[in-house]
Design an enzyme around this catalytic site. Structure first.
Site, PDB file in Angstrom:
ATOM      1  N   GLY A  30      16.684  13.884  11.261  1.00 37.95           N
ATOM      2  CA  GLY A  30      16.335  15.299  11.139  1.00 37.95           C
ATOM      3  C   GLY A  30      16.206  15.969  12.485  1.00 37.95           C
ATOM      4  N   ALA A  31      15.508  17.137  12.490  1.00 40.34           N
ATOM      5  CA  ALA A  31      15.434  17.997  13.681  1.00 40.34           C
ATOM      6  C   ALA A  31      16.868  18.214  14.188  1.00 40.34           C
ATOM      7  CB  ALA A  31      14.536  17.403  14.756  1.00 40.34           C
ATOM      8  N   HIS A  33      20.598  19.470  15.274  1.00 40.22           N
ATOM      9  CA  HIS A  33      21.124  20.385  16.290  1.00 40.22           C
ATOM     10  C   HIS A  33      22.651  20.339  16.225  1.00 40.22           C
ATOM     11  CE1 HIS A  33      21.768  16.675  18.459  1.00 40.22           C
ATOM     12  NE2 HIS A  33      20.477  16.406  18.412  1.00 40.22           N
ATOM     13  N   HIS A  36      24.463  16.996  15.786  1.00 39.68           N
ATOM     14  CA  HIS A  36      24.555  16.444  14.422  1.00 39.68           C
ATOM     15  C   HIS A  36      25.660  17.162  13.638  1.00 39.68           C
ATOM     16  CE1 HIS A  36      20.155  15.534  15.219  1.00 39.68           C
ATOM     17  NE2 HIS A  36      20.603  14.356  14.842  1.00 39.68           N
ATOM     18  N   ARG A 187      14.696  15.384  20.635  1.00 31.81           N
ATOM     19  CA  ARG A 187      13.521  15.346  21.509  1.00 31.81           C
ATOM     20  C   ARG A 187      13.494  16.500  22.511  1.00 31.81           C
ATOM     21  NH1 ARG A 187      11.259  10.000  21.142  1.00 31.81           N
ATOM     22  NH2 ARG A 187      12.709   8.738  19.942  1.00 31.81           N
TER      23      ARG A 187
END
Ligand code: PAF
Length: 279
Positions: A30-31, A33, A36, A187
């Site tokens: 996930g998270a 950007h 991905h 991150r």
């Protein structure tokens, strides 16, 4: 776009796919950007149905605080996945994947696991192997896609597929970078403004190291990089290594038939960033 959080419903849905259609799988934590999304776009070229998993896997974190602080942005992730016409999203709970025992299986990856990230993140690759194997068994894709930012992870997954005779084609996709060169990572959103401004120094330095590697020995290049980071007040070098791309063994001398890559891990404040470059 279908979203499932349980294995049974996901598998029931996937079982209705025609025999001549194949599944392309992009596992993520996930998270999401642009990096991905580029994996998904790559998957869409070869596969008919794209499945993306979003699961922050507890067993691959060596530090509990890192797991707690890992960014979780499901609502935004789903919006992004809609924009690239993703077909199926799998967002299981920890319980759905691990049941009562949140534990990883122990793997051997012919020594790949003892280098770089393996040295600094205890048990990390057992955790990665465990979750990727489990997700492969659940989704049963034909093709799976991973970013080259985690190049060691990619080589380890290729090794796992080979050793366990898993019939899935694993494809590595080029690192996706911000305009200033910083490798995209979930991150990065946790960097302070000051560290975010400093972070492109990592890619700038490894690009210069690549140039130096043409004429200088691995040891000289490594020492040059170490010196550069010693002088930097905001970034702390954890490792910089030059290794054989296939075995990931560090080298002392260059051999013209082999392919090499430089690998780096750096702390920008609390945030650990990794990157690598083909030499
Ligand atoms: O690279 C990642 O995001 C993770 O390590 C992966 C492959 C999704 C396994 O949790």
């Amino acid at each position: 776009m279908f979203v499932f959080n349980n294995i049974k419903n996901l598998q029931q849905h996937l079982s209705s796919i025609n025999d001549d259609e194949n599944i392309g799988f992009v596992p993520t934590m996930g998270a999401l950007h642009e990096g991905h999304l580029s994996l998904i776009k790559r998957a869409q070229k070869k596969s008919d149905i794209i499945v993306v998993s979003i699961f922050v896997n507890p067993t691959q974190f060596d530090k509990p605080e890192d797991l707690v602080k890992y960014p979780r942005t499901l609502e935004n992730d789903l919006k992004l996945l809609e924009t690239v016409n993703c077909d199926v999203i799998f967002t299981p709970t920890v319980d759905e994947i691990y049941g009562d025992t949140i534990q990883s299986t122990s793997f051997t990856f012919d020594g790949l696991e003892h280098q770089m990230e393996g040295k600094f993140r205890d048990g990390h690759f057992d955790g990665v192997g465990t979750i990727v194997k489990r997700l492969f068994e659940i989704v049963k894709p034909t093709n799976a896609y991973f970013g080259e930012k985690d190049f060691q992870q990619l080589q380890i997954i290729k090794k796992m597929v080979e050793k366990h005779k898993i019939l899935i084609n694993v494809t590595g996709c080029e690192i996706f970078r911000e305009n200033d060169g910083l490798a995209m990572s979930s991150r990065n959103t946790r960097l302070t403004k000051e560290h975010r401004l400093a972070a492109p120094f990592i890619y700038k330095t490894i690009k210069k190291a690549k140039k130096k590697f043409k004429k200088k020995s691995p040891k000289k290049v490594i020492n040059w990089v170490k010196k550069k980071f010693k002088k930097h007040s905001l970034l702390e070098l954890e490792y910089f290594e030059i290794a054989d791309e296939k075995t990931l063994q560090t080298i002392e001398k260059k051999d013209s038939d082999k392919k090499y890559r430089a690998f780096i891990a750096v702390f920008a404040g609390e945030i650990r960033l990794i990157d690598n470059i083909k030499l």
